[in-house]
Design a protein around this motif. Structure first.
Motif, PDB file in Angstrom:
ATOM      1  N   LEU A   1     -13.326 -60.896 -49.173  1.00 63.42           N
ATOM      2  CA  LEU A   1     -13.239 -59.435 -49.124  1.00 63.42           C
ATOM      3  C   LEU A   1     -11.775 -58.992 -49.170  1.00 63.42           C
ATOM      4  N   GLY A   2     -11.474 -58.125 -50.090  1.00 60.78           N
ATOM      5  CA  GLY A   2     -10.131 -57.557 -50.146  1.00 60.78           C
ATOM      6  C   GLY A   2      -9.063 -58.456 -50.737  1.00 60.78           C
TER       7      GLY A   2
ATOM      8  N   THR B   1      -8.850 -55.498 -58.532  1.00 63.01           N
ATOM      9  CA  THR B   1      -7.534 -55.215 -59.113  1.00 63.01           C
ATOM     10  C   THR B   1      -7.244 -56.185 -60.253  1.00 63.01           C
TER      11      THR B   1
ATOM     12  N   GLY C   1     -17.348 -60.462 -51.619  1.00 61.96           N
ATOM     13  CA  GLY C   1     -16.342 -61.354 -51.039  1.00 61.96           C
ATOM     14  C   GLY C   1     -16.933 -62.422 -50.142  1.00 61.96           C
TER      15      GLY C   1
HETATM   16  N1  LIG Z   1       0.480 -56.123 -51.994  1.00 62.31           N
HETATM   17  C1  LIG Z   1      -0.534 -56.423 -52.799  1.00 62.31           C
HETATM   18  N2  LIG Z   1      -1.717 -55.782 -52.634  1.00 62.31           N
HETATM   19  C2  LIG Z   1      -2.725 -56.105 -53.475  1.00 62.31           C
HETATM   20  C3  LIG Z   1      -2.593 -57.092 -54.496  1.00 62.31           C
HETATM   21  N3  LIG Z   1      -3.768 -57.203 -55.151  1.00 62.31           N
HETATM   22  C4  LIG Z   1      -4.613 -56.322 -54.566  1.00 62.31           C
HETATM   23  N4  LIG Z   1      -3.981 -55.653 -53.558  1.00 62.31           N
HETATM   24  C5  LIG Z   1      -4.532 -54.609 -52.684  1.00 62.31           C
HETATM   25  O1  LIG Z   1      -5.526 -55.202 -51.862  1.00 62.31           O
HETATM   26  C6  LIG Z   1      -6.576 -54.249 -51.619  1.00 62.31           C
HETATM   27  C7  LIG Z   1      -7.907 -54.861 -52.025  1.00 62.31           C
HETATM   28  O2  LIG Z   1      -7.907 -55.053 -53.434  1.00 62.31           O
HETATM   29  P1  LIG Z   1      -9.259 -55.100 -54.272  1.00 62.31           P
HETATM   30  O3  LIG Z   1      -8.888 -55.395 -55.686  1.00 62.31           O
HETATM   31  O4  LIG Z   1     -10.094 -53.920 -54.000  1.00 62.31           O
HETATM   32  O5  LIG Z   1      -9.924 -56.391 -53.602  1.00 62.31           O
HETATM   33  P2  LIG Z   1     -11.428 -56.931 -53.761  1.00 62.31           P
HETATM   34  O6  LIG Z   1     -11.360 -58.405 -53.610  1.00 62.31           O
HETATM   35  O7  LIG Z   1     -12.034 -56.419 -55.027  1.00 62.31           O
HETATM   36  O8  LIG Z   1     -12.140 -56.275 -52.499  1.00 62.31           O
HETATM   37  P3  LIG Z   1     -13.727 -56.210 -52.180  1.00 62.31           P
HETATM   38  O9  LIG Z   1     -14.447 -55.957 -53.492  1.00 62.31           O
HETATM   39  O10 LIG Z   1     -13.857 -55.106 -51.201  1.00 62.31           O
HETATM   40  O11 LIG Z   1     -14.052 -57.559 -51.594  1.00 62.31           O
HETATM   41  C8  LIG Z   1      -6.230 -53.010 -52.425  1.00 62.31           C
HETATM   42  O12 LIG Z   1      -5.600 -52.092 -51.562  1.00 62.31           O
HETATM   43  C9  LIG Z   1      -5.247 -53.522 -53.474  1.00 62.31           C
HETATM   44  O13 LIG Z   1      -4.347 -52.535 -53.923  1.00 62.31           O
HETATM   45  C10 LIG Z   1      -1.309 -57.745 -54.647  1.00 62.31           C
HETATM   46  O14 LIG Z   1      -1.077 -58.603 -55.491  1.00 62.31           O
HETATM   47  N5  LIG Z   1      -0.326 -57.362 -53.742  1.00 62.31           N
END
Ligand SMILES: Nc1nc2c(ncn2[C@@H]2O[C@H](COP(=O)(O)OP(=O)(O)OP(=O)(O)O)[C@@H](O)[C@H]2O)c(=O)[nH]1
Ligand SMILES: [Mg+2]
Length: 195
Positions: free
Chosen positions: A10-11, A16, A94
């Motif tokens: 998750l997260g 992204t 996730g």
């Molecule tokens: N600093 C930083 N933040 C990042 C990076 N990649 C993603 N994020 C941040 O991390 C958070 C989660 O990113 P998501 O792409 O939503 O992650 P996810 O894995 O799809 O999350 P879920 O679908 O909820 O599991 C967001 O606030 C992004 O902007 C990175 O390389 N660096």
């Protein structure tokens, strides 16, 4: 049709990375379709993907690696029939460990020419996640063809090197890459080893 599964806790940055890869892939003329497996009943990630102009199917109310495996196969078949995309990109929840999921897809959809698992590691939360959900993270790493240590902008080089050591122990053969999905760093190289 080829399949790319983007796993990670998750997260960890799945959506992204997915949006960035999708942008460059569509620029090179590839047709994509996306499957979003959402944990709740609100399609947050599906919304972002749709805004980016990509065809997306959402699977709610369960996890595609456990309860919704049949649903995924049906969804993939429908996408293939409707769009015949070059690549379908699947973002599981996730909490998914994609090993069984990929077995199911490879068994029931032998027409899929190539299937790849990209597992993302959240460098910023590595220590905490190792303490709390280590078995799941390890299972995600084991299932990967390619592993991207993401969010390297948040940590020191020494931390990244230590993460890579542990990642390598969990998976002896996967390609390992360092990326920052928000800055775009390393994503071109990552795409090169995925497609
Ligand atoms: N600093 C930083 N933040 C990042 C990076 N990649 C993603 N994020 C941040 O991390 C958070 C989660 O990113 P998501 O792409 O939503 O992650 P996810 O894995 O799809 O999350 P879920 O679908 O909820 O599991 C967001 O606030 C992004 O902007 C990175 O390389 N660096
Ligand atoms: Mg997401």
């Amino acid at each position: 049709m080829k399949l790319l599964c983007i796993a990670g806790f998750l997260g960890s940055g799945k959506t992204t990375v997915l949006l960035e890869l999708a942008r460059t892939m569509t620029q090179t003329g590839l047709q994509l379709a996306i499957v979003e497996n959402e944990i709740g009943d609100v399609g947050v990630d599906g919304g972002y993907v749709r805004e980016a102009g990509l065809p997306v199917q959402e699977l709610f109310g369960g996890c595609i690696c456990c309860t919704l495996q049949t649903g995924l196969v049906e969804t993939l078949r429908a996408l293939e029939a409707q769009y015949a995309p070059d690549w379908v990109v699947v973002e599981p929840t996730g909490l998914a460990a994609p090993g069984d999921l990929m077995k199911t897809v490879r068994t029931y959809m032998p027409q899929i020419a190539r299937s790849r698992v990209l597992t993302l590691v959240d460098a910023g939360r590595w220590e905490m996640l190792q303490q709390v959900v280590e078995p799941l993270i390890t299972a995600q790493l084991e299932a990967a063809d390619v592993i991207a240590v993401n969010k390297i902008d948040q940590v020191d080089e020494a931390v990244v090197a230590r993460i890579e050591e542990v990642v390598r122990r969990a998976n002896a053969t996967a390609a390992i890459r360092r990326v920052s999905a928000v800055s775009g760093s390393g994503l071109g190289d990552l795409q090169g080893c995925l497609l």
